[in-house]
Design an enzyme around this catalytic site. Structure first.
Site, PDB file in Angstrom:
ATOM      1  N   ASP A  11      -9.060   5.754  14.275  1.00  0.00           N
ATOM      2  CA  ASP A  11      -8.143   4.651  14.038  1.00  0.00           C
ATOM      3  C   ASP A  11      -6.781   5.089  14.580  1.00  0.00           C
ATOM      4  OD1 ASP A  11      -6.982   2.265  12.749  1.00  0.00           O
ATOM      5  OD2 ASP A  11      -6.143   3.721  11.342  1.00  0.00           O
ATOM      6  N   ASP A  13      -3.056   3.449  13.749  1.00  0.00           N
ATOM      7  CA  ASP A  13      -1.966   3.424  12.767  1.00  0.00           C
ATOM      8  C   ASP A  13      -2.364   4.156  11.495  1.00  0.00           C
ATOM      9  OD1 ASP A  13       0.073   0.811  13.591  1.00  0.00           O
ATOM     10  OD2 ASP A  13      -1.897   0.927  14.517  1.00  0.00           O
ATOM     11  N   ASP A 171      -7.947   5.821   7.885  1.00  0.00           N
ATOM     12  CA  ASP A 171      -7.077   6.071   6.731  1.00  0.00           C
ATOM     13  C   ASP A 171      -7.094   4.939   5.717  1.00  0.00           C
ATOM     14  OD1 ASP A 171      -5.572   4.390   8.663  1.00  0.00           O
ATOM     15  OD2 ASP A 171      -3.984   4.555   7.161  1.00  0.00           O
TER      16      ASP A 171
END
Length: 222
Positions: A11, A13, A171
């Site tokens: 991922d 961001d 995250d």
């Protein structure tokens, strides 16, 4: 040396890049321009994960007409496109981690719900050619965004790897679901937009706190 994972999909961001400050600034510029209240970094952090359109829906006041939400979105997109690297930077140890993975023959790619063009530009600006492939949100091309597994499969096919040879690193709860839907292993990082306790409550089996721990979790020998 041979490793279980041949491909690590990250991922963007909150996983490899700390983008929260620039996202918050862009959100608040767009909101102020349209006469709406602004948000704190913590508030914006709680709203991210499902793409920028959903982010703007969440930051505008409840009940805001669709055409006004669309106007805020356009203002956000315009500002962010020109200011996406003002405060954004890689998290500590990430650049070195990516270089070591590459040296070990483990391919790396990015899959984000951020718009495709900005995703590619950020990866280029921040990491050069480190990532062999970077894909962002492309719903206008008929590719559903995460947590749909379609883009994960696309990346796997490009590298000629199986589910067992692929690991997805993120995250957020969206990333947990993305890996689950794609049938690949997941590693969640605690330094991003969601805390470790929350990630475990959402079903994360592996949560790491440092880039060193992440490297160890990815580089599992056969």
């Amino acid at each position: 040396m041979s490793y279980q994972y041949r491909l690590a999909i990250f991922d963007l961001d909150g996983t490899v890049l700390d983008t929260l400050a620039d996202l918050t600034d862009a959100v608040n510029v767009a909101l102020l321009k349209n006469g709406y209240p602004t948000h704190t970094r913590e508030s914006v952090c709680s709203f991210v994960g499902n793409g920028v359109k959903k982010l703007i829906e969440r930051v505008t006041p409840k009940g805001t007409a669709a055409d006004l939400v669309a106007r805020v979105f356009e203002d956000f997109r315009s500002y962010y496109a020109a200011h996406s690297t003002v405060k954004t930077a890689p998290f500590v140890g990430i650049a070195e981690l990516l270089s070591r993975l590459r040296a070990r023959g483990i391919a790396t790619a990015v899959l984000s719900n951020k718009p495709d063009a900005i995703t590619k530009q950020l990866c280029c600006d921040m990491f050069g050619d480190t990532f062999a492939m970077a894909l962002g949100e492309r719903e206008n091309e008929g590719v559903p965004r995460k947590p749909a597994p379609d883009a994960v499969y696309e990346i796997m096919q490009a590298f000629g790897v199986t589910r067992e040879q692929t690991v997805y690193i993120g995250d957020s709860e969206v990333d947990i679901k993305t890996a689950e839907n794609a049938g690949v292993d997941a590693i969640l990082v605690s330094w991003g937009f969601r805390e470790a306790t929350f990630l475990r409550e959402q079903g994360a089996k592996t949560v790491v706190d440092t880039a060193g721990e992440l490297e160890a979790a990815i580089c599992i020998e056969k």
